[in-house]
Design a protein around this motif. Sequence first.
Motif, short mmCIF file in Angstrom:
data_model
loop_
_atom_site.label_atom_id
_atom_site.label_comp_id
_atom_site.label_asym_id
_atom_site.label_seq_id
_atom_site.Cartn_x
_atom_site.Cartn_y
_atom_site.Cartn_z
N LYS A 44 0.78 -1.32 -0.02
CA LYS A 44 0.06 -0.10 -0.02
C LYS A 44 0.79 1.38 -0.15
O LYS A 44 0.53 2.34 -0.52
N THR A 144 -8.49 -1.54 7.58
CA THR A 144 -9.63 -1.38 6.74
C THR A 144 -10.67 -2.37 7.26
O THR A 144 -10.04 -3.32 7.56
N GLN A 146 -13.13 -4.98 5.15
CA GLN A 146 -13.46 -5.42 3.80
C GLN A 146 -14.64 -6.06 3.68
O GLN A 146 -15.15 -7.19 4.51
N SER A 276 -13.06 -1.42 0.37
CA SER A 276 -11.47 -0.74 0.40
C SER A 276 -11.53 0.23 -0.55
O SER A 276 -12.44 0.38 -1.26
N ASP A 277 -9.97 0.41 -1.00
CA ASP A 277 -9.81 1.67 -1.95
C ASP A 277 -9.86 1.14 -3.58
O ASP A 277 -9.36 1.93 -4.20
N HIS A 280 -14.95 -0.07 -5.06
CA HIS A 280 -15.74 0.52 -4.05
C HIS A 280 -16.43 1.89 -4.49
O HIS A 280 -16.52 2.32 -5.75
N ASP A 283 -14.48 4.76 -5.91
CA ASP A 283 -13.97 4.32 -7.23
C ASP A 283 -15.10 4.50 -8.22
O ASP A 283 -15.01 5.04 -9.34
N GLY A 314 -10.22 -6.01 6.90
CA GLY A 314 -9.73 -6.20 5.45
C GLY A 314 -8.19 -6.24 5.21
O GLY A 314 -7.61 -7.47 5.06
N TYR A 346 -9.16 7.11 4.76
CA TYR A 346 -10.53 7.22 4.35
C TYR A 346 -10.77 8.28 3.52
O TYR A 346 -11.34 8.27 2.41
N SER A 349 -8.52 7.87 -0.16
CA SER A 349 -8.88 6.69 -0.72
C SER A 349 -10.41 6.14 -0.81
O SER A 349 -10.75 5.35 -1.70
N ALA A 351 -11.50 4.02 1.52
CA ALA A 351 -11.69 2.81 1.98
C ALA A 351 -12.24 3.17 3.53
O ALA A 351 -12.26 3.64 4.05
#
Length: 421
Positions: A44, A144, A146, A276-277, A280, A283, A314, A346, A349, A351
Amino acid sequence: MKQRTLWSAALVMGLALTAGCGSAAGPGGESGGSAGKLVVWDWKSGDAKAAGYVAKAKADFAKKHPGVTVEFVAQPFDQYYTLLGTAIQAGKGPDVLLFNGGGKIRDRADALAPLDSYLTEDRQRLAGWDAFAKDGKTYAAPVTLQGHPLYYNKALYEQAGVAAPAKTWDDFVKNCGVITQKTGAKCFAVGNKEGYGIQFFLSAMGSAVLTPQEYDDWIAGKRDWSSADVKRIFELWKQANDAGLNNEGANSTAMFNDAFALFQSAKTADVIGLMSDVGHWKDFAEFLPADKVGVMPAPVVNPAATPSLPYDGGIGYAVAKWSKDPKLAADLVRSLTSHDALAAFYADSGAIASDTTIDVSASGPAAKTIVSELKSGKPALHVALSSKTTDLMGRLSQELLSGSVTVDQVVRQLADSEKTG
């Protein structure tokens, strides 16, 4: 997963050879555990969306330990667990390691230091601990949460004249037919090239098929693979594909990120996504208006079932057993799960972080719906399985879609896999 630090094959091979000789070094020959220095492996820290998170975590740690250097080594995700296995075999490597929750960490718990005595103050603030626990001990702190929400494109639903998501599976299938007829979009975006599609489907649909007792028994390890309800999940997996609900070529479509691209481009109306990032709510909102990204409960298949949001921890950071100062390394884990660091993760991203005190009220409706369902959510079914079983399930799910195995054969082989460990 969008941005990865890419190594040449020669460098990867060099790491493996070095570790095999007794030193699991990262780029530049640095290994963990040296005086005044901690080394972190993850996938990450090389992502631009995680830059603020890493900076906040490092700043928090520096306040407590100003004389300690922290080095993050961003590994390529597709090789991460192979490289990690080499380090574990050598018994040397980084002090702190990132893990996915579930089988990925449980299968490697023997190489990790239990963190229960170090992280007692964080228990109430953070959620998702169970995904990083084995035999009553906790081996990582969750960063995170998930889960696998069922997202839908509100604009396509409106275009097709479908006022709201269906509450039952039969009505869901009918709505899919209407949406495809009027918009040309398929129902499900499915990526099963790597066998991930069945994991998402099992967990997203499981609570709509299994009774609450069957669900709890599954999570507790008392799984009856031959039960009618368990078989029904795999029958639905095949039915959806045979009925044309899925995109063409599900078995040749990668989950990351080809399947999600189908949903983002409005070629499908629904997708089982992530929290998550990637894949989602945030995104998707880069391609669809945020108010058009919806989250629906799984459509009920069994009237005795109670649909709920499937989620676990996650990703989380763990401490290697070989670390020369596990208490110091655990303090770095605390900084990596501090409120300010997770709030930055958060914000940048999208997430859903493990910190339940983060304010998400300014987010889009999809994020607020997800967070509102956390209290009633249950662990994801596939996360309770071993890596061996999920790998086998992925291969069998491909054969099930292609018609080369039956549902009875699938559940029999999965049951045998669990019996043999």
